[in-house]
Design an enzyme around this catalytic site. Structure first.
Site, PDB file in Angstrom:
ATOM      1  N   HIS A 121       0.886  -1.198  -0.024  1.00 48.83           N
ATOM      2  CA  HIS A 121       0.091  -0.319   0.028  1.00 48.83           C
ATOM      3  C   HIS A 121       0.732   1.163   0.012  1.00 48.83           C
ATOM      4  CE1 HIS A 121      -2.863   3.265   1.866  1.00 48.83           C
ATOM      5  NE2 HIS A 121      -3.500   2.470   0.991  1.00 48.83           N
ATOM      6  N   ASP A 163      -7.508  13.589  -6.999  1.00 49.60           N
ATOM      7  CA  ASP A 163      -7.333  12.131  -6.435  1.00 49.60           C
ATOM      8  C   ASP A 163      -8.414  11.369  -6.090  1.00 49.60           C
ATOM      9  OD1 ASP A 163      -6.126  10.037  -5.494  1.00 49.60           O
ATOM     10  OD2 ASP A 163      -5.209  11.061  -3.918  1.00 49.60           O
ATOM     11  N   LYS A 196     -19.605   3.610 -14.918  1.00 48.88           N
ATOM     12  CA  LYS A 196     -18.460   4.472 -15.463  1.00 48.88           C
ATOM     13  C   LYS A 196     -17.282   4.287 -14.406  1.00 48.88           C
ATOM     14  CE  LYS A 196     -21.209   8.210 -17.322  1.00 48.88           C
ATOM     15  NZ  LYS A 196     -21.680   9.279 -17.483  1.00 48.88           N
ATOM     16  N   GLY A 238      -9.178  19.823  -5.602  1.00 49.74           N
ATOM     17  CA  GLY A 238      -7.953  20.324  -4.846  1.00 49.74           C
ATOM     18  C   GLY A 238      -8.171  21.111  -3.908  1.00 49.74           C
TER      19      GLY A 238
END
Length: 338
Positions: A117, A175, A225, A307
């Protein structure tokens, strides 16, 4: 809840890893990635994970002193073999090599194998963007998300991140997991005894649940999607790195004595090979400013760009400190006697 200064939290985290013989160079990167996530308000990928990492070290599932090796496969590509160490450090090494290749060639791609990870991908694309490069990062994890139309899991949360350089230390970062939420958010809700919204997860019978303790599997965001994008991330992360895929991946929570053998994939692009870097960054600044001038809909204070929320969180958390749950704080306290 406990409030901890971010620099102190970095030091505490370093000490925990060094207690378990993680080399200082590696511990610094791991701690930096974890505190980065906490600062941005992404607590699911912050020091919440410490107890899990220590459990895996103690069980033999992570190599604390790996021999990380890079194999050049062309002028602009290569494969980083992490020797089953910490994914944070391995990925950071891969990104540094990717930056070097990209600056020389205008574009680069680095596949990572035999990793674990790696934490929040935003850390790595932000580092790339700080070099005035565009960064794309992908990784996979063990099977936990039901495919669209299915009742059993196949892919993991399979996140992807993008970083675009704008002005100094102010990049556009996106992200996200390809599941509706990252598994860490379910764990965070468990830690804080909070219910979860509809659609985040399903129980063992495939029924949606608001109880984080009853979540057996996660859902893909946007239905087909998110499911399709998860498959794309899996192809990059596992098939190009030669790693296991889907249900063949070692479980993160379980099989603690086994190496994860995860793959990651990084793509770097030098925008100055297409337009001048000033033109690129100035037009990106213009774009973000115009987006923020869009009139918000009813009930919305303002329109943000990817962000922005994390930047606000980071600014506030650096001033006021990072909030930790009692469980997380007590674990750190007991490990290093603070």
């Amino acid at each position: 809840m406990y409030t901890v200064n971010y620099q102190d939290l970095f030091d505490y985290t370093m000490k925990v890893f060094q207690k378990y013989d993680v080399p200082e160079e590696h511990a610094k990167v791991i701690a930096d990635v974890l505190v980065h996530a906490n600062l941005r308000g992404v607590d699911s990928h912050g020091v919440l994970r410490l107890e899990h990492y220590i459990k895996r070290i103690s069980s033999g599932g992570i190599n604390t002193n790996p021999k990380v090796q890079f194999e050049t496969t062309s002028k602009s590509t290569g494969i980083m073999d992490g020797d089953n160490g910490f994914g944070h450090y391995i990925s950071n090494q891969a990104v540094e090599k990717g930056i070097e290749l990209c600056l020389d060639n205008g574009i680069s791609a680095v596949a990572v194998k035999n990793s674990s990870h790696c934490g929040a991908l935003s850390y790595f694309v932000d580092k790339i963007a700080n070099k005035k490069l565009i960064g794309i990062a992908m990784t996979h994890t063990d099977s936990s998300v039901i495919p669209f139309g299915g009742k059993e899991p196949y892919f993991g949360t399979n996140p992807i991140a993008f970083g675009f350089p704008m002005s100094k230390d102010d990049n556009v970062i996106l992200d996200f997991a390809t599941s509706t939420v990252a598994l860490g958010k379910i764990l965070n809700s468990q830690n804080n005894n909070k219910t979860i919204p509809d659609g985040w997860g399903v129980d063992s019978e495939g029924n949606t649940t608001n109880d984080p303790d009853k979540v057996a599997y996660l859902t893909p965001f946007g239905g087909p999607k998110g499911y399709g994008l998860a498959m794309v991330v899996e192809i990059f992360s596992s098939l190009l790195s030669g790693s296991a895929f889907g249900p063949h991946i070692t479980k993160m929570y379980g099989d603690y004595n086994k190496n994860r053998e995860l793959g990651h994939f990084f793509i770097l692009i030098d925008p100055s090979k297409f337009v001048s870097i000033d033109d690129f960054t100035n037009r990106l600044i213009q774009m973000t400013q115009e987006i923020k001038q869009v009139q918000p809909s009813n009930g919305i204070k303002e329109v943000l760009v990817p962000g922005d929320i994390e930047k606000i969180n980071e600014k506030n958390n650096k001033i006021h400190g990072i909030q930790l749950s009692e469980n997380v704080y007590e674990f750190i306290k007991n490990e290093i006697n603070i």
